[in-house]
Design a protein around this motif. Structure first.
Motif, short mmCIF file in Angstrom:
data_model
loop_
_atom_site.label_atom_id
_atom_site.label_comp_id
_atom_site.label_asym_id
_atom_site.label_seq_id
_atom_site.Cartn_x
_atom_site.Cartn_y
_atom_site.Cartn_z
N LEU A 125 -6.48 9.33 -4.81
CA LEU A 125 -6.80 8.05 -4.18
C LEU A 125 -6.71 8.27 -2.68
CD1 LEU A 125 -7.27 4.98 -4.22
CD2 LEU A 125 -4.80 4.69 -4.48
N VAL B 44 -4.85 8.19 2.44
CA VAL B 44 -4.52 6.83 2.88
C VAL B 44 -3.77 6.85 4.21
CG1 VAL B 44 -3.03 4.86 2.33
CG2 VAL B 44 -4.45 5.91 0.54
N ILE C 268 0.84 -1.21 0.00
CA ILE C 268 0.00 0.00 0.00
C ILE C 268 0.87 1.25 0.00
CG2 ILE C 268 -1.72 1.31 1.31
CD1 ILE C 268 -2.62 -1.47 2.47
N ASP D 125 -8.10 5.20 9.61
CA ASP D 125 -9.25 4.30 9.49
C ASP D 125 -10.26 4.79 8.46
OD1 ASP D 125 -8.44 2.33 11.36
OD2 ASP D 125 -8.76 3.82 12.93
N PHE E 65 0.33 2.73 -3.55
CA PHE E 65 -0.97 3.41 -3.51
C PHE E 65 -1.07 4.55 -2.51
CE2 PHE E 65 -1.79 -0.96 -5.04
CZ PHE E 65 -2.13 -0.61 -6.34
P1 ADP Z 1 -8.32 -1.12 8.16
O1 ADP Z 1 -7.67 -2.16 9.01
O2 ADP Z 1 -8.85 0.05 8.91
O3 ADP Z 1 -9.26 -1.69 7.16
P2 ADP Z 1 -6.16 -1.29 6.40
O4 ADP Z 1 -5.06 -1.82 7.22
O5 ADP Z 1 -6.94 -2.23 5.56
O6 ADP Z 1 -7.13 -0.47 7.33
O7 ADP Z 1 -5.60 -0.15 5.45
C1 ADP Z 1 -4.70 0.80 5.94
C2 ADP Z 1 -4.87 2.09 5.18
O8 ADP Z 1 -4.49 1.88 3.84
C3 ADP Z 1 -6.29 2.62 5.17
O9 ADP Z 1 -6.21 4.02 5.24
C4 ADP Z 1 -6.81 2.18 3.83
O10 ADP Z 1 -7.80 3.06 3.37
C5 ADP Z 1 -5.56 2.21 2.98
N1 ADP Z 1 -5.55 1.25 1.88
C6 ADP Z 1 -5.60 -0.10 1.95
N2 ADP Z 1 -5.54 -0.65 0.73
C7 ADP Z 1 -5.47 0.36 -0.15
C8 ADP Z 1 -5.41 0.46 -1.57
N3 ADP Z 1 -5.41 -0.62 -2.35
N4 ADP Z 1 -5.36 1.69 -2.12
C9 ADP Z 1 -5.37 2.77 -1.33
N5 ADP Z 1 -5.42 2.77 -0.01
C10 ADP Z 1 -5.48 1.58 0.59
#
Ligand code: ADP
Ligand code: MG
Length: 333
Positions: free
Chosen positions: A113, A22, A7, A25, A11
Motif C-alpha cells: 500500500l 505513504v 493513517i 505528496d 495504513f
Molecule cells: P495530501 O494532502 O497530499 O492529499 P494527505 O494528507 O491526504 O496528503 O495524506 C498524507 C499521506 O498519507 C499521503 O502520502 C497519502 O498518500 C497517505 N494516505 C492518506 N490516506 C491513506 C490511506 N487510507 N491509505 C494509505 N495511505 C494514505
C-alpha cells in the motif's frame, strides 16, 4: 483519533519494493524498461456493494480482491495499490479488522500500500439557500487503485476474441449469487451449504496467476464481476463477434448443481461477484490451457465458440435454444 493518526496507525507500513510509500505528496513505483503500467480502480459503497454491519476483515479482503481481479483479467502482475476511504467515524475495531483483511491479501500477492486518501463520509440535507444545511454521517466508501505491470503489448484485452476461438471459464460460476440469494431471502440454504458458498461472495480469490499465465495464449479476457452473460457480452461487443454457448457446459460447484435446475442456471449465467475469468483462445491452444490448469490447480472449462454473427446464442446440452434474456448487473439500469 485524527486523520493522520488513523493513517499512521492502520495504513502505514514500510515499503520494500516501491521506492517511496505513504507519507509524501506522491508515492513512487518503479516501472521496468520494456513494461507497461496497468492501472485499475474499483469502489465499494456501503448499502450498494455491501450491507451495513458487514464484517470489516472480509471487506478489507474483498476491496482489494476485486481490484486484483481486474489486473488478472489483463494478465498484469500486481505491483502496488492505493486506498481511499470515506468513513462516517474512526471506528478502531472496524479499522483493525479492515486493515488486517486488506494486508493479508496484499502480502499474499507481495504488493504494498503506497498511498491514498482519508476523509469523513457525510450526507448533506437541507438547502444552502435557506440556511438549513445539515450534515449527517454518510456511508463507508472504499476505493482502491491497483497498479500492475505487463510486458509491452502483452495485455489481454476484451477486444481480441477471434471467430473460431473457444470460450473458456475458470473455476465455477454462480456460488456467490447462491449465497446472496440466501441473504436476500430468495431461498434458504442450510448452515453447511451456506458455509460452502459464503466465502465465494465475501472473500473472492482473484485469478492473478491464471491471468499472467494466459499472456500470449488467450486472445481476450474479462473477469466475471457482473455475471457471465453480461461480462461475455462486453467481450463480444468489443471484439465485434458473437458466440454460441452450451449452458450445460458452464462449470458449477456440486452444491449449485444440486439446486433446482432453473435456479442453478440463473445463478451461473447471471450471478455476479464470482471473479472468475472468461477468456477466449484458438483451438490450437487447448493443450497449453490444459497444462496451465494442471500447473495452477484451477479448473478451466470450455463452454462454447466465438462465431462471426454478432449475437449470443445459448443452447442446452440437448441442443435446444435457451432464452438469453438474463442480463448482467448494471448500476443504472
Ligand atoms: P495530501 O494532502 O497530499 O492529499 P494527505 O494528507 O491526504 O496528503 O495524506 C498524507 C499521506 O498519507 C499521503 O502520502 C497519502 O498518500 C497517505 N494516505 C492518506 N490516506 C491513506 C490511506 N487510507 N491509505 C494509505 N495511505 C494514505
Ligand atoms: Mg489527501
Amino acid at each position: 483519533m485524527g486523520e493522520f493518526d488513523l493513517i499512521a496507525r492502520y495504513f502505514t507500513r514500510p515499503v520494500a519494493r516501491a521506492p517511496l510509500g505513504v507519507g509524501d505528496d506522491c508515492a513512487l513505483v518503479r516501472v521496468r524498461a520494456g513494461y507497461e503500467l496497468a492501472v485499475s480502480t474499483d469502489m465499494l459503497i456501503e448499502g450498494r456493494h455491501f450491507l451495513p454491519g458487514a464484517n470489516a476483515e472480509l471487506l478489507g479482503h474483498k476491496a482489494l480482491a476485486v481490484n486484483l481481479s481486474d489486473l488478472a483479467a489483463c494478465g498484469a502482475q500486481p505491483l502496488a495499490f492505493t486506498l481511499s476511504l470515506a468513513l462516517p467515524e474512526a471506528n478502531e475495531a472496524w479499522l483493525a479488522g479492515f486493515s488486517r483483511g486488506l494486508f493479508a491479501l496484499a502480502d499474499a500477492h507481495h504488493i504494498e500500500l503506497v498511498g491514498g486518501d482519508t476523509t469523513k463520509s457525510v450526507v448533506a440535507t437541507g438547502g444552502v439557500a435557506g440556511g438549513q444545511l445539515r450534515v449527517a454521517p454518510g456511508p463507508i466508501c472504499i476505493s482502491i487503485t491497483v497498479l500492475g505491470e505487463l510486458p509491452e503489448r502483452a495485455a489481454l484485452l476484451r477486444s481480441g476474441a477471434q471467430v473460431g476461438d473457444d470460450v473458456w471459464v475458470s473455476g465455477t460460476l454462480g456460488d456467490a449469487r447462491l449465497a446472496l440469494g440466501h441473504y436476500l431471502g430468495e431461498w434458504v440454504l442450510d448452515e453447511r451449504d451456506l458455509a460452502l458458498v459464503a466465502p465465494r461472495m465475501h472473500a473472492p480469490t482473484p485469478r492473478v496467476a491464471l491471468g499472467m499465465a494466459l499472456r500470449g495464449i488467450a486472445t481476450s479476457a474479462i473477469d466475471v464481476s457482473d455475471g457471465f452473460l453480461g461480462d461475455l457480452r462486453h467481450v463480444l461487443k468489443q471484439s465485434g463477434v458473437g458466440a454460441e454457448i452450451n449452458v450445460d457446459a458452464l462449470p458449477v460447484s456440486a452444491l449449485l448443481g444440486s439446486q433446482n435446475p432453473a435456479r442453478a442456471r440463473a445463478c451461473a449465467l447471471s450471478g455476479g461477484d464470482d471473479y472468475e475469468l472468461i477468456f477466449t483462445a484458438p483451438p490450437a491452444a487447448k493443450e497449453s490451457i490444459k497444462n496451465i490448469a494442471k500447473l495452477l490447480n484451477v479448473t478451466l472449462s470450455s463452454a462454447g465458440l466465438i462465431r462471426k454473427k454478432s449475437d449470443l446464442i445459448l443452447r442446452d446440452a440437448a441442443g435446444q435454444i435457451v432464452p438469453a434474456t438474463l442480463r448482467g448487473f448494471d448500476h443504472f439500469a
